[in-house]
Design a protein around this motif. Structure first.
Motif, mmCIF file in Angstrom:
data_model
loop_
_atom_site.group_PDB
_atom_site.id
_atom_site.type_symbol
_atom_site.label_atom_id
_atom_site.label_comp_id
_atom_site.label_asym_id
_atom_site.label_seq_id
_atom_site.Cartn_x
_atom_site.Cartn_y
_atom_site.Cartn_z
ATOM 1 N N GLU A 1 0.852 -1.195 0.000
ATOM 2 C CA GLU A 1 0.000 0.000 0.000
ATOM 3 C C GLU A 1 0.882 1.238 0.000
ATOM 4 O OE1 GLU A 1 -2.620 -0.280 3.353
ATOM 5 O OE2 GLU A 1 -1.055 0.177 4.788
ATOM 6 N N SER A 2 0.324 2.334 -0.501
ATOM 7 C CA SER A 2 1.094 3.575 -0.550
ATOM 8 C C SER A 2 1.229 4.134 0.866
ATOM 9 C CB SER A 2 0.412 4.588 -1.479
ATOM 10 O OG SER A 2 -0.899 4.836 -1.025
ATOM 11 N N ALA B 1 -3.708 0.738 -2.845
ATOM 12 C CA ALA B 1 -3.223 -0.540 -2.295
ATOM 13 C C ALA B 1 -3.697 -1.685 -3.161
ATOM 14 C CB ALA B 1 -3.723 -0.720 -0.866
ATOM 15 N N GLY B 2 -2.929 -2.738 -3.167
ATOM 16 C CA GLY B 2 -3.342 -3.906 -3.941
ATOM 17 C C GLY B 2 -2.373 -5.054 -3.756
ATOM 18 N N LEU C 1 3.732 1.317 -6.379
ATOM 19 C CA LEU C 1 3.554 0.810 -5.008
ATOM 20 C C LEU C 1 4.849 0.150 -4.533
ATOM 21 C CD1 LEU C 1 -0.011 -0.840 -4.975
ATOM 22 C CD2 LEU C 1 0.748 1.183 -3.716
ATOM 23 N N TYR C 2 5.469 -0.569 -5.449
ATOM 24 C CA TYR C 2 6.730 -1.232 -5.104
ATOM 25 C C TYR C 2 7.788 -0.175 -4.756
ATOM 26 C CZ TYR C 2 10.777 -4.297 -5.361
ATOM 27 O OH TYR C 2 11.919 -4.981 -5.052
ATOM 28 N N PHE C 3 7.821 0.877 -5.554
ATOM 29 C CA PHE C 3 8.790 1.958 -5.320
ATOM 30 C C PHE C 3 8.557 2.595 -3.941
ATOM 31 C CE2 PHE C 3 9.796 6.485 -5.414
ATOM 32 C CZ PHE C 3 11.162 6.429 -5.661
ATOM 33 N N GLU C 4 7.289 2.861 -3.632
ATOM 34 C CA GLU C 4 6.993 3.522 -2.347
ATOM 35 C C GLU C 4 7.447 2.676 -1.162
ATOM 36 O OE1 GLU C 4 4.275 7.133 -2.592
ATOM 37 O OE2 GLU C 4 3.644 5.629 -1.154
ATOM 38 N N ASN C 5 7.450 1.373 -1.351
ATOM 39 C CA ASN C 5 7.784 0.479 -0.243
ATOM 40 C C ASN C 5 9.248 0.064 -0.195
ATOM 41 O OD1 ASN C 5 5.196 -0.513 1.351
ATOM 42 N ND2 ASN C 5 4.615 -0.060 -0.755
ATOM 43 N N THR C 6 9.935 0.191 -1.320
ATOM 44 C CA THR C 6 11.327 -0.295 -1.336
ATOM 45 C C THR C 6 12.333 0.786 -1.738
ATOM 46 O OG1 THR C 6 11.214 -0.928 -3.659
ATOM 47 C CG2 THR C 6 10.541 -2.606 -2.053
#
Ligand code: SF4
Length: 356
Positions: free
Chosen positions: A138-139, A145-146, A197-202
């Motif tokens: 999720e952002s 989110a997804g 989303l991946y970028f925001e989390n990693t």
């Protein structure tokens, strides 16, 4: 007879990458989806219900919960039974048994089985990577989110894979008017939102985005971080403006054939009901009950008056007679009909539903 009582509008807390395209085309569809707690008002096609089984099976294969043919057959039967039980509960028993209502049921099952033990060959470049199925992201602000079907990470490389059980491509026209086949825009946008989303989390973008269909065909989606970011912001703006509209009760609907044809909230959509007063291209009709006939074979015909137009709906089951009779002169809408050769004449199908 089904009725739409008051619509209980609610704010939409977040938007998922798979929902974005549909929301962009008609935000009111997402509003109704939320208002009805994501419970459709009309049956989806048998294929769509079967699609949920196929997707679930792929998920179980990817997670390693289904490893061999024995597991596969057992789990497949369980999933089919679970969907059929749900259909029974929802009153959609006309789709049961699913096997009899799906075209190419056996072929699809065989194709699905071929995904067993197939993961290592999917990405030679990162074949030793860490596999994560159904990975939730999720952002930071929780507005987007997804679940990513499959994330494969190897060192600094990462690949996002989404599985599709239906058709992945569509014919499009290029600048010179030539037709070519390309991945559907909604799928491209979905994957680009996952990339963000991946970028925001990693803190880094994935190396590649890929779609895989039931026949194990692979489709690479090209992307740039800037276009992913652009879509990410667009999705947030859309969510915000939709929620503002919900609060003000000023909705934005986009009733068109492409948007409404498969919308499962048609019975609750006043914009759509207005549209079908003058647009007769749909397989739904609306009007006041003018006349009712019950034939010896038990079938019922109802005649609906809508302005100057008189619609005839034949082959309704006999048990509908009483409730239709109780609603004489009242306005009703009938969905999922089949058009007959004669203009304004329709026949009921097994998925036909009546709303008052
Ligand atoms: S019926 Fe059409 S206009 Fe109404 S919510 Fe659905 S897609 Fe939108």
């Amino acid at each position: 007879m089904n009725r739409i009582e008051q619509i209980n509008y609610k704010e939409i807390k977040r938007i998922s990458p798979s929902q974005f395209f549909s929301m962009k085309n008609c935000s009111y569809k997402s509003v109704l989806n939320e208002a009805f707690d994501k419970q459709p008002l009309l049956p989806i096609s048998a294929n769509a219900y079967f699609g949920t089984v196929l997707h679930k099976m792929l998920e179980l294969i990817l997670k390693g919960s289904v490893r061999n043919e024995g597991d596969f057959n057992k789990m497949f039967d369980e999933q089919i039974k679970s969907v059929e039980d749900k259909l029974q509960m929802q009153g959609f028993e006309f789709f049961i048994p699913l096997q009899k209502n799906i075209k190419d049921f056996g072929i699809k099952k065989v194709l699905l089985k071929k995904h067993l033990r197939s993961l290592p060959e999917q990405s030679p470049k990162i074949s030793d990577g860490k596999y994560q199925a159904e990975k939730w992201f999720e952002s930071k602000d929780k507005l987007i989110a997804g679940k990513i079907d499959m994330l494969i990470e190897f060192g600094q490389d990462a690949e996002i894979i989404d599985f599709k059980t239906g058709t992945v491509t569509q014919d499009v026209l290029d600048d010179s008017g030539e037709i070519f086949s390309d991945v559907k825009e909604e799928y491209k946008e979905q994957l680009k939102l996952y990339a963000c989303l991946y970028f925001e989390n990693t803190g880094r973008f994935p190396t590649s985005l890929r779609l895989i269909d039931l026949a194990k065909q692979k489709f690479i989606i090209s992307f740039s971080p800037s276009e992913c970011n652009f879509l990410f912001e667009e999705a947030k703006r859309l969510l915000q403006s939709t929620n503002e509209n919900i609060n003000k009760r000023t909705f934005v609907a986009n009733p068109t054939e492409a948007n409404c044809k498969y919308c499962l909230y048609r019975p609750a959509c006043s914009y759509y009901l207005k549209l079908i007063e003058t647009d007769y291209s749909f397989n739904d009709v609306s009007g006041s009950i003018k006349k009712l006939v019950k034939y010896e074979n038990g079938h019922v015909s109802v005649f609906l008056q809508n302005g100057e137009k008189l619609f005839t709906v034949n082959n309704l089951p006999s048990e509908k007679y009483e409730e239709l009779n109780d609603n004489r002169s009242k306005k009703i809408s009938i969905y999922n009909l089949r058009k007959e050769a004669t203009e304004f004449v329709y026949s009921a199908t097994k998925t036909t539903m009546i709303y008052a």
